[in-house]
Scaffold this active site. Structure first.
Site, PDB file in Angstrom:
ATOM      1  N   THR A  11      -4.662   7.890   4.304  1.00 33.51           N
ATOM      2  CA  THR A  11      -3.877   8.181   5.505  1.00 33.51           C
ATOM      3  C   THR A  11      -3.627   9.674   5.647  1.00 33.51           C
ATOM      4  OG1 THR A  11      -2.821   6.015   5.305  1.00 33.51           O
ATOM      5  CG2 THR A  11      -1.736   7.613   6.725  1.00 33.51           C
ATOM      6  N   TYR A  15      -7.068   4.064  -8.072  1.00 32.29           N
ATOM      7  CA  TYR A  15      -7.048   3.727  -6.648  1.00 32.29           C
ATOM      8  C   TYR A  15      -8.310   2.940  -6.339  1.00 32.29           C
ATOM      9  CZ  TYR A  15      -6.540   4.739  -1.561  1.00 32.29           C
ATOM     10  OH  TYR A  15      -6.393   4.672  -0.197  1.00 32.29           O
ATOM     11  N   LYS A  59      -3.355   1.334  -7.543  1.00 28.13           N
ATOM     12  CA  LYS A  59      -3.128   0.980  -6.147  1.00 28.13           C
ATOM     13  C   LYS A  59      -4.381   0.267  -5.666  1.00 28.13           C
ATOM     14  CE  LYS A  59      -3.102   2.566  -1.449  1.00 28.13           C
ATOM     15  NZ  LYS A  59      -3.522   3.639  -0.527  1.00 28.13           N
ATOM     16  N   VAL A  61       2.007   0.827  -0.898  1.00 26.60           N
ATOM     17  CA  VAL A  61       1.691   2.155  -0.371  1.00 26.60           C
ATOM     18  C   VAL A  61       1.366   1.936   1.104  1.00 26.60           C
ATOM     19  CG1 VAL A  61       0.244   4.207  -0.636  1.00 26.60           C
ATOM     20  CG2 VAL A  61       0.854   2.831  -2.640  1.00 26.60           C
TER      21      VAL A  61
END
Length: 284
Positions: free
Chosen positions: A47, A135, A163, A207
């Site tokens: 993002t 991630y 994540k 998240v």
């Protein structure tokens, strides 16, 4: 090692031009998130358009975010790169700026085996001055971090958690069952619409990109999920559903998540709508 829980938004990178950071907007957004009771801030993630930004802007964004947070919440820094040396250099800059941890997806240009990725992450964790959050982002990097790979890294003394943005609930549930270790290894959900499900599975938090705009919606949803509030969860889910329909899609119904989010944040006076190439503006 520091542990993480709650809602840690992947903060947008406000830009005046594709290669110029809007520094006052960083301050506004960080304060907006802290006022929204977030548990941390993740900068230079998807993002945040991390891989699209010039290195100079990445470094400046890390410094400004850490300065604006002023230790009120931990800052996690995305160091995803095709170069291990660049990832380590940014990790060192994150440490010197006051960040709490780094986050890294798999390097995304050459096809690499799971063993090669394990070696890459192990070396990053060995040499990083900050704890590493794995991630899993297969839609962007073209590979999934296998359960075996996560198992091999979960006990590394400098790996803090994972994540997962893969969207596969069976995979995510397996992460929670096999690797979540309170106080040691955290498991976070990426897709924000799955936050309540993730907490039900035992996740430590989410998240959530939409928290850039509506942080209290997501922090309230996390709290409702923790207490299994069957009335509050659907009410907040309906707000998130409306966010997807009105913010993340353009007038033709096409998903334009980051440009749409920045456009909405511009309307709220938080930052401008400028995105870094190759992303195009909401109305382009």
């Amino acid at each position: 090692m520091i542990t993480f829980s709650g809602v840690i938004p992947p903060v947008v990178t406000p830009l005046l031009a594709h290669d110029q950071l809007d520094t006052p907007a960083v301050d506004r957004i960080v304060q907006h998130l802290i006022d929204g009771k977030v548990s941390g801030i993740f900068t230079l993630g998807t993002t945040g358009e991390g891989p699209s930004l010039p290195y100079r802007v990445r470094y400046e964004m890390v410094e400004r975010t850490c300065d604006a947070a002023r230790g009120q919440v931990p800052v996690l820094v995305g160091v995803t790169d095709t170069s291990l040396a660049e990832s380590l250099a940014l990790a060192e800059h994150a440490r010197s700026s006051g960040a709490a941890a780094i986050v890294a997806a798999a390097p995304f240009y050459f096809d690499a085996s799971q063993q090669a990725l394990q070696d890459w992450f192990s070396r990053l964790a060995d040499e990083s001055p900050l704890p590493l959050m794995l991630y899993n982002m297969p839609s962007c990097v073209g590979t999934t971090l296998s359960i075996d790979l996560v198992a091999a890294l979960a006990d590394h003394p400098n790996v803090a958690g994972i994540k997962d943005s893969g969207g596969d609930l069976r995979y995510f549930r397996q992460l929670c069952v096999e690797f979540r270790k309170p106080g040691r290894f955290s498991v976070f959900m990426g897709p924000e619409e799955l936050l309540a499900d993730a907490v039900n599975f035992g996740a430590d938090g989410g998240v959530c990109g939409g928290a850039n705009l509506l942080p209290l919606v997501y922090t309230d949803l996390y709290a409702a999920a923790v207490r299994s509030d069957s009335l509050e969860i659907p009410r907040l889910h309906s707000i998130i559903h409306d966010l997807f329909a009105s913010v993340y899609r353009d007038e033709n119904g096409r998903m334009k998540l980051i440009p749409g989010l920045k456009h909405a944040m511009a309307q709220a006076g938080l930052c401008g709508p400028v995105t870094a190439p190759p992303l195009q503006g909401f109305f382009d």
